[in-house]
Design an enzyme around this catalytic site. Structure first.
Site, PDB file in Angstrom:
ATOM      1  CG  HIS A  30      -1.888   1.001   1.416  1.00 39.31           C
ATOM      2  ND1 HIS A  30      -1.598   2.287   1.800  1.00 39.31           N
ATOM      3  CD2 HIS A  30      -3.230   0.945   1.232  1.00 39.31           C
ATOM      4  CE1 HIS A  30      -2.732   2.977   1.849  1.00 39.31           C
ATOM      5  NE2 HIS A  30      -3.734   2.201   1.509  1.00 39.31           N
ATOM      6  CG  ASP A  72       0.566  -2.255   6.150  1.00 43.22           C
ATOM      7  OD1 ASP A  72      -0.343  -2.343   7.002  1.00 43.22           O
ATOM      8  OD2 ASP A  72       0.412  -1.708   5.042  1.00 43.22           O
ATOM      9  CD  GLN A  91      -6.692  -4.387   4.224  1.00 45.80           C
ATOM     10  OE1 GLN A  91      -7.681  -5.036   4.553  1.00 45.80           O
ATOM     11  NE2 GLN A  91      -6.769  -3.118   3.856  1.00 45.80           N
ATOM     12  CE  LYS A 137      -7.103  -0.224   6.391  1.00 46.75           C
ATOM     13  NZ  LYS A 137      -7.882   0.473   5.365  1.00 46.75           N
ATOM     14  CB  CYS A 172      -3.615   3.424  -1.555  1.00 47.03           C
ATOM     15  SG  CYS A 172      -4.860   4.664  -1.246  1.00 47.03           S
TER      16      CYS A 172
END
Lengths: 409, 154
Positions: free
Chosen positions: A120, A197, A200, A223, A363
């Protein structure tokens, strides 16, 4: 696939464009259960005060709830210590924090930073700009035809010149889960740190930062059922202890004199100014809710939905699905295109059928370029989705295909 | 079915322009070229104009995007071809006023030709940019043309 959790989310009870709402844009942001909404409301109605600096009752209450939220995060991601949890305003902020403190300190001209082609922009541009500033080299691990990282290439790219490996836990486009443990082992062999990261991942599978071998792990609250504007950076204590501050101001100091200052210990060194207290407490409530459902159960339910949805959407004529086609290797993030119909037209059409999806480059422009598409549609699942959402999506895709086919005659 | 509402946006004339865009090619000798991107979706419009005696003697576009942006570009080129640059600028203003629901005169709207059917775009706020991107490219191309034209005449 009945779903006992959907009713906990008041927003899902509405109709959109006169249709039942099938919310399938969870990779962009999740919806919030009543328990989280109530906790935030209760905080503002009963406990609101600034943290750490008041001696009055409300200040003590809000401080203890804020710090309790930090411990909940620690336990949720299995960090060793609660002072390894820094509250930020979101995953992007967390990644920028690592880049501008640790990254800025360790990267010198000629050093190398290794990331992946599926990052991302928030785990790409900070490293790209740091590399540019320092005269360091930014290298990319590529993907194979199934959208999975080329691990043999990763082993070649990560060398003694590598100081930082930055990689996403789960791709926000391809739905692939990256082998973080393996990448961490390679990075550590070369004395590099690994920044993960987790945006998700955290709401979709159990995360154990110690087992993963992550040196830094970043994610957003919004999220994972929390309010927006709250995020987390986990960092190994020995690394945080050596890091310079991210921002200067109140709360992050030890002593301040006219010409010099010293810094508080982590995590406070990295939390300048009044933080998003209600957001952190909301995040704590979200973690309680997720724990009550059970992360194993969440992962299982989402996987069951993928097993139903993925083969059905892959089989639709004129539909291209990106990422692995094997349901065991694909999380609930499903990017696709319909032949001859632009993703934005698809998203508008699906919306008319009550189906909320995302269309665009997500993104991740370098990944779009790698896939050779300007944009895709993306449907993304959460545990509160159900069979009806899936059926509604597939029926709406069929409607869309027919509308644009007949409309052109 | 929800798709009935889609017909408000994707009317036959729009789908016709999207699938058979007019003036979608390159000009051999344009006086000005302008490329604009929509960063939120990656749409691109490359617009070429050929201005002679303050008139849009020819106009064409290339690029890629959703059916709204492609249809809008096609309808825009048809509407302004042969018009004076001043008229074209006025039409671009009418179009952007119309798209955001600002007041505009009916007679101005009529001048837009097919492009006036995009008035329904107002009901789809997320798609307004798709419709306006080509008109924006036109405005910028004409502004650039003004500058370079002045230089040419010096």
């Amino acid at each position: 696939m009945s779903n006992p959790w959907r009713d906990d989310f008041p927003i899902l009870k509405q109709r959109v464009n006169d249709e039942r709402l099938a919310y399938l844009d969870n990779a962009a942001t999740s919806q919030k259960p009543q328990a989280v909404i109530d906790t935030v409301t209760h905080f503002y109605e009963h406990d609101n005060a600034n943290v750490h600096r008041g001696v009055h009752t409300l200040a003590e209450r809000s401080t203890s709830r804020y710090e309790e939220a930090r411990r909940k995060v620690q336990q949720f991601i299995h960090a060793q210590r609660s002072d390894e949890i820094i509250f930020t305003k979101g995953c992007t902020d967390s990644l920028n924090l690592v880049t501008s403190t640790y990254g800025n300190q360790v990267i010198h001209a000629g050093d190398e930073i290794v990331i992946t082609i599926m990052e991302h922009h928030s785990n790409l541009i900070p490293w790209q700009q740091l590399a540019k500033q320092k005269g360091a080299k930014l290298k990319y691990i590529d993907i194979d035809e199934n959208g999975q990282l080329k691990m043999d290439q990763a082993a070649r790219l990560i060398t003694d010149r590598t100081k930082i490996v930055a990689v996403t836990h789960i791709s926000n486009v391809l739905g692939t889960v990256n082998p973080i443990q393996q990448l961490a082992a390679i990075a550590h062999q070369h004395h590099a740190v690994i920044v993960v990261d987790g945006a998700q991942a955290v709401a979709h599978l159990p995360v154990n930062v110690q087992e993963l071998g992550a040196d830094f792990y970043a994610f957003s609250g919004h999220k994972m059922l929390s309010p927006t504007g709250i995020g987390v950076l986990y960092g190994r204590h020995n690394l945080l202890a050596k890091m310079t501050p991210y921002q200067y101001g109140g709360e992050m100091i030890a002593e301040v004199h006219q010409q010099e200052s010293t810094w508080a210990e982590p995590p406070f060194r990295f939390e300048a100014g009044t933080q998003n207290i209600a957001g952190a407490i909301g995040l704590g409530a979200a973690i309680d809710y997720l724990n009550q459902v059970g992360m194993d159960k969440i992962q299982h339910h989402e996987q069951e939905m993928v097993k139903d949805l993925l083969p059905r959407i892959v089989k639709m004529p004129g539909v291209t699905v990106y990422g692995p086609h094997d349901a065991d290797k694909h999380t609930g993030v499903i990017a696709f295109n319909i032949d001859g119909i632009h993703p934005h037209d698809v998203a508008t059409a699906l919306d008319m059928d009550g189906v909320a999806v995302r269309a665009g480059h997500h993104c991740a422009q370098p990944l779009m370029e790698r896939l050779g598409v300007p944009a895709t549609v993306r449907a993304s699942l959460a545990f509160y989705n159900d069979q009806q959402d899936i059926d509604q999506l597939l029926a709406a895709i069929q409607d869309t295909k027919e509308f644009f086919k007949h409309g052109t005659r | 079915m929800g798709l009935d509402k889609l017909r408000n946006l994707y009317q036959a004339v729009i789908l016709d322009h999207a699938n058979h865009p007019r003036n979608k090619h390159k000009l051999t000798n344009p006086t000005t070229t302008m490329t604009v991107h929509n960063p939120t979706c990656g749409d691109t419009i490359n617009l070429q104009v050929q201005v002679k005696n303050n008139r849009l003697a020819d106009i064409a576009f290339t690029g890629s995007g959703c059916s709204i942006s492609q249809a809008s570009a096609s309808m825009m080129t048809e509407a302004v071809k042969g018009k004076s640059t001043q008229e074209a600028q006025q039409m671009a203003k009418t179009f952007s006023d119309m798209a955001i629901g600002k007041y505009h005169y009916q007679k101005d709207l009529k001048k837009l030709g097919d492009a006036q059917v995009l008035i329904n775009i107002m009901q789809f706020p997320a798609r307004i940019k798709c419709a306006t991107i080509s008109w924006w490219a036109l405005e910028r191309a004409l502004a650039k043309e003004d500058q370079t034209g002045e230089q040419r005449s010096k």
